[in-house]
Design a protein around this motif. Structure first.
Motif, PDB file in Angstrom:
ATOM      1  N   ILE A  46       0.837  -1.204   0.000  1.00 48.63           N
ATOM      2  CA  ILE A  46       0.000   0.000   0.000  1.00 48.63           C
ATOM      3  C   ILE A  46       0.876   1.261   0.000  1.00 48.63           C
ATOM      4  CG2 ILE A  46      -1.732   1.300   1.331  1.00 48.63           C
ATOM      5  CD1 ILE A  46      -2.881  -1.450   2.174  1.00 48.63           C
TER       6      ILE A  46
ATOM      7  N   GLU B 169       0.623   4.371  -2.698  1.00 44.80           N
ATOM      8  CA  GLU B 169       0.428   5.793  -2.370  1.00 44.80           C
ATOM      9  C   GLU B 169       1.359   6.710  -3.167  1.00 44.80           C
ATOM     10  OE1 GLU B 169       0.558   5.735   2.030  1.00 44.80           O
ATOM     11  OE2 GLU B 169      -1.473   6.553   1.878  1.00 44.80           O
TER      12      GLU B 169
ATOM     13  N   TYR C 204      -5.740   9.986  -3.493  1.00 43.41           N
ATOM     14  CA  TYR C 204      -7.030   9.575  -2.921  1.00 43.41           C
ATOM     15  C   TYR C 204      -8.140  10.470  -3.450  1.00 43.41           C
ATOM     16  CZ  TYR C 204      -4.580   6.508   0.286  1.00 43.41           C
ATOM     17  OH  TYR C 204      -3.808   5.508   0.824  1.00 43.41           O
TER      18      TYR C 204
ATOM     19  N   VAL D 260     -11.101   0.293  -4.050  1.00 50.12           N
ATOM     20  CA  VAL D 260     -10.453  -0.957  -3.642  1.00 50.12           C
ATOM     21  C   VAL D 260     -11.427  -2.072  -4.004  1.00 50.12           C
ATOM     22  CG1 VAL D 260      -9.320  -2.190  -1.756  1.00 50.12           C
ATOM     23  CG2 VAL D 260      -9.417   0.305  -1.724  1.00 50.12           C
TER      24      VAL D 260
ATOM     25  N   ALA E 277     -12.061   4.358  -1.050  1.00 55.06           N
ATOM     26  CA  ALA E 277     -11.248   4.636   0.137  1.00 55.06           C
ATOM     27  C   ALA E 277     -10.629   6.018   0.011  1.00 55.06           C
ATOM     28  CB  ALA E 277     -10.145   3.585   0.279  1.00 55.06           C
TER      29      ALA E 277
ATOM     30  N   LYS F 254      -5.240   5.858   3.792  1.00 58.67           N
ATOM     31  CA  LYS F 254      -4.535   4.576   3.917  1.00 58.67           C
ATOM     32  C   LYS F 254      -5.253   3.615   4.871  1.00 58.67           C
ATOM     33  CE  LYS F 254       0.016   2.685   4.932  1.00 58.67           C
ATOM     34  NZ  LYS F 254       1.398   3.000   5.349  1.00 58.67           N
TER      35      LYS F 254
ATOM     36  N   VAL G 289      -7.939   1.897   3.051  1.00 63.41           N
ATOM     37  CA  VAL G 289      -7.410   0.913   2.091  1.00 63.41           C
ATOM     38  C   VAL G 289      -7.036  -0.377   2.826  1.00 63.41           C
ATOM     39  CG1 VAL G 289      -5.598   0.395   0.401  1.00 63.41           C
ATOM     40  CG2 VAL G 289      -6.576   2.686   0.479  1.00 63.41           C
TER      41      VAL G 289
ATOM     42  N   VAL H 223      -6.540  -2.018  -6.728  1.00 63.30           N
ATOM     43  CA  VAL H 223      -6.742  -0.597  -6.453  1.00 63.30           C
ATOM     44  C   VAL H 223      -6.884   0.113  -7.801  1.00 63.30           C
ATOM     45  CG1 VAL H 223      -5.685   1.509  -5.546  1.00 63.30           C
ATOM     46  CG2 VAL H 223      -5.466  -0.625  -4.292  1.00 63.30           C
TER      47      VAL H 223
END
Lengths: 348, 82
Positions: A153, A157, A162, A166, A176, A179, A182, A199
């Motif tokens: 993850i 990022e 964002y 997901v 999401a 974090k 997620v 994702v």
């Protein structure tokens, strides 16, 4: 005109709030005037509503869950075949498809036809490989990454802003915004559907769905685009309307030419405000709203059966836009004996 | 100015875009203006039509029509080349 006598087995009779396509597929098949049908429902659970609908199925059987593997499925289907003399099987779940593809050759030797993609086709177009496919064939899809562990993850990022979607490897998707979310969705989806978890970049726009059938040689045999007008909190369409835009059919033709897809499918697109289409995913089976296609002038399940039986047919060229579906909830009354019989004997 | 090919206006004043599935409820005057656009009337002809039929201040009408056309563009209901 002589109607062709056929016994067709259909799965996906779970007409719940997250409905399987089986009941819609059967309604479509029964609407085809070329067929004189006996429908055999195949259920994983004894409370799948379609099994209790007398105008939908003639008889239903319990079959082993997909996780039991293709050998057990084959054994059960051959038991059923010994009684019912099946001519055709039309599976409707993503999760069961690989088992059915694996045994399709053996089933054919027993006189049971189907019309399914091969495993390679299925793999090339699954959620994990869609980006490669789209890049290769000039289709647009949102930026996508697969996660096989929580550690990945951090890397995600670096590449994504964002919010992100997901998604489970077979079903379910959540938006999401950080974090923590997620991680939570990764755990939830991997526990339920296994790895990887996907994702995907969020593309703003309107979701468009297209149901269709490919002949396995690159020809689109028919396609109907809809927009869902009411979506439940589980993300399922509860109402929808057939759209007039032929751009969507042209994109479907392009997809079929590139993929040589064989069988029924559903494409999920996002249409942005500036009229760009992003392919979100391909479902390797008909959608639950498939009966709407019959109202719009294309009987896509019947087309899949005819093609699977080796019958010649011309592709559908036109459809009627503006047809609308609204799903409804309805209590089906049965007796506890029916349920007990189905649960214990596996036949209803 | 041209309304998109698949946009239909019902007698009950509902605008339906058959290419996107969008529906909009419009008031009777807006429905009348939309039907005039569909009949290929120019903006000037539409303005004169409304002025003749209703008791409205010309400047107010012009401003309202300007807003309405902008709204139609914003909602993607007009052909792109307009």
């Amino acid at each position: 005109m002589n109607r062709q006598k056929l016994t067709i087995a259909v799965t996906g009779l779970n007409a719940f709030d997250n409905p399987g396509p089986g009941v819609g597929v059967i309604r479509a098949l029964r609407a085809c005037k070329d067929f004189d049908l006996r429908i055999v429902g195949l259920c994983y659970e004894s409370m799948e509503p379609g099994a209790f609908l007398p105008d939908i199925v003639d008889v239903s059987y319990l079959v082993p869950y997909p996780s039991a593997g293709s050998d057990q499925l084959l054994n059960r289907l051959l038991q059923i075949h010994a009684v019912e003399k099946l001519d055709f099987i039309l599976p409707n779940f993503d999760a069961e498809l690989r088992n059915y593809i694996r045994i399709s050759g053996t089933l054919k030797q027993h006189g049971i036809h189907s019309f399914l993609p091969d495993v390679e086709m299925l793999t090339n177009l699954d959620k994990m490989h869609l980006v490669e496919f789209c890049e290769k064939h000039g289709l647009t899809t949102p930026k996508t990454m697969t996660l096989t562990s929580i550690e990945e993850i951090d890397k995600m990022e670096d590449d994504f802003e964002y919010p992100v979607f997901v998604k489970g490897s077979f079903y379910e998707a959540y938006k999401a915004v950080n974090k923590g979310q997620v991680i939570a969705y990764f755990n939830k989806l991997s526990a339920k559907w296994g790895l990887p978890v996907i994702v995907q970049e969020v593309v703003e726009g309107t979701e468009i769905n297209i149901a269709g059938v490919g002949d396995g040689k690159g020809t689109l045999m028919g396609a109907i685009p809809i927009r869902k007008l009411y979506i439940t909190d589980r993300g399922k369409g509860w109402a929808g309307v057939v759209l007039a835009d032929t751009t969507l059919v042209d994109i479907s033709k392009k997809f079929i030419e590139a993929s040589k897809w064989k069988g029924g499918f559903e494409l999920e697109f996002i249409r942005t405000l500036d009229d760009n289409f992003y392919l979100l995913e391909i479902n390797p089976r008909f959608p639950a709203w498939i009966y709407t296609c019959v109202a719009a002038g294309q009987n896509l399940p019947a087309a899949a059966v005819k093609l699977g039986l080796g019958q010649a047919m011309e592709p559908y060229e036109n459809y009627i836009s503006g047809k609308m579906f609204i799903r409804y909830a309805w209590e089906l009354i049965t007796d506890i004996e029916s349920f007990q019989k189905f649960s214990t004997q596996g036949r209803l | 100015m041209k309304i998109k090919k698949h946009v239909a206006i019902s007698e009950s004043g509902v605008l339906f875009d058959g290419s996107t599935g969008d529906s909009f409820s419009v008031n009777p005057i807006a429905a009348e203006v939309l039907n005039l656009i569909k009949e290929n009337k120019t903006e000037e002809q539409i303005k004169l039509h409304i002025l003749e039929k209703y008791d409205v201040d010309p400047e107010r009408l012009e401003a309202d029509l300007y807003d309405f056309y902008a709204h139609l563009r914003q909602l993607n209901l007009l052909e792109k080349d307009e």
